[in-house]
Design an enzyme around this catalytic site. Sequence first.
Site, PDB file in Angstrom:
ATOM      1  N   ASP A  54       0.045  -7.562   1.284  1.00  0.00           N
ATOM      2  CA  ASP A  54       0.488  -6.191   1.527  1.00  0.00           C
ATOM      3  C   ASP A  54       2.008  -6.079   1.582  1.00  0.00           C
ATOM      4  OD1 ASP A  54       0.150  -3.490   1.782  1.00  0.00           O
ATOM      5  OD2 ASP A  54      -0.113  -3.521   3.950  1.00  0.00           O
ATOM      6  N   SER A  87       4.700   2.536   7.862  1.00  0.00           N
ATOM      7  CA  SER A  87       4.333   1.402   7.017  1.00  0.00           C
ATOM      8  C   SER A  87       5.519   0.929   6.191  1.00  0.00           C
ATOM      9  CB  SER A  87       3.192   1.787   6.073  1.00  0.00           C
ATOM     10  OG  SER A  87       2.005   2.016   6.783  1.00  0.00           O
ATOM     11  N   HIS A 129       0.813  -1.216   0.000  1.00  0.00           N
ATOM     12  CA  HIS A 129       0.000   0.000   0.000  1.00  0.00           C
ATOM     13  C   HIS A 129       0.849   1.270   0.000  1.00  0.00           C
ATOM     14  CE1 HIS A 129       0.307  -0.180   4.550  1.00  0.00           C
ATOM     15  NE2 HIS A 129       0.454   1.109   4.360  1.00  0.00           N
TER      16      HIS A 129
END
Length: 439
Positions: free
Chosen positions: A178, A257, A147
């Site tokens: 992911d 992230s 992402h």
Amino acid sequence: MNKTLSILALTGSLVLGGLVGYDIRERNATQATAPATTTNAVTSAATTGAPASQGQMVQTLAQSYDNARARTESEANTVQIVKERRDGLVYISVTEGDSSSAQAQLRQRLQQQLPFDLGQGDQEQKQTGTGSGFFVTGSGDIITNNHVVEGASEITVRLHGSKTTYMAKVVARAPDFDLALIRAEGVPASEIKALPLGDSSQLDVGLKAIAMGAPFGLDFSVSEGIISSLERQVPVGTKGVNQNVIQTDAAINPGNSGGPLLNSAGQVIGVNTQILTGGIGQSAGVGFAIPVNTVKKLLPELQAGKGTVIQTPSLGVGIGDVASLSAAARKQAKLPERGVLIGRVYQGSPAAAAGLKGSRTVTDESIGQRTTLPGDVITAVDGQPLAGVEELPQQIISRRIGETVTLTVVRDGQTRDVKVTLKAFDLAAAAQREDGQGQ
């Protein structure tokens, strides 16, 4: 686009003076009239360490502290790990290729939730986002979240302690986990510091967890906590299939992230991916990381990807929990108490090719009555019983395209084994197509 982060820092100073303690006790008249004796006793206590007599003034902070000795073993370990591993961290900036994409909108929402201005510029400028990553090989392969880079028209990276930016390209993406592998161009070999990968199957709740990354675009930030749970399952990736994750209370925020979660040996044990926010958009002490063993399993395929997307198989069915039916309905349809009820089988899917059936409506023409018959119930995959409805997609996503699985299926009270050859199947597209056709 240059970004400017302006934060007002409030600085205060604390002056420590007269740091002495007083031992005030009940004194008799003789002691009260003998200040010289008291002074001598204080001097003697300070030099010999002997306990002071009643009525003495004792200096409690006379000694100085050795910073190295004052550090706890855990603190010293954290400092060492950070110094040894920080050069393996990578800061990632992306420019949106399509500001209307799901990933672009997610990044925009995260930016809007920040408590201060990140200098994003006006809406006419290109939308940008930030994330983290880390080197996994000496050749410069970088792991991050899917992402972070999905939908980006341009990706640049910077290394810790450097202002130099390098253009990067996606080698391969695994959206359903992911994860993504990117590679920067022109990074000197001497600057590539690959982080060692640990073994997430050997973790225990309570062990130290160190998260590194660039939360809110703040270069090189470290947070520490523990592994809070190894029994957590949350929706991961584009399919939103529940997968095992590592839960930690180490602070993870937007921008973390794709960064590494390390253990006390300095090994990567996970890839920071999500937070449970409670609606505030920031860390609430519940963060999740993709286990490093998932990375190790996918790494060879990612490295050979050549810009491709790693697909996962799908049965191509809509499912529910057979336990949601009443006991009377299950008994009438001769269905088991536990299992995964197939509500819909999509055309062209592996399930359709194997002859599986979903719920269907039949009409008794003689009386004009319509009855809905439940579909097949899957109770096991390759002989392994399914304890809950979420376990079926977990079982399927962990397999490879082209692999054949044996499903134990109950239909009309009869149990049989059905072999299904798995393939990639776009369930969302099939649902949209068939819904549009009124099926």
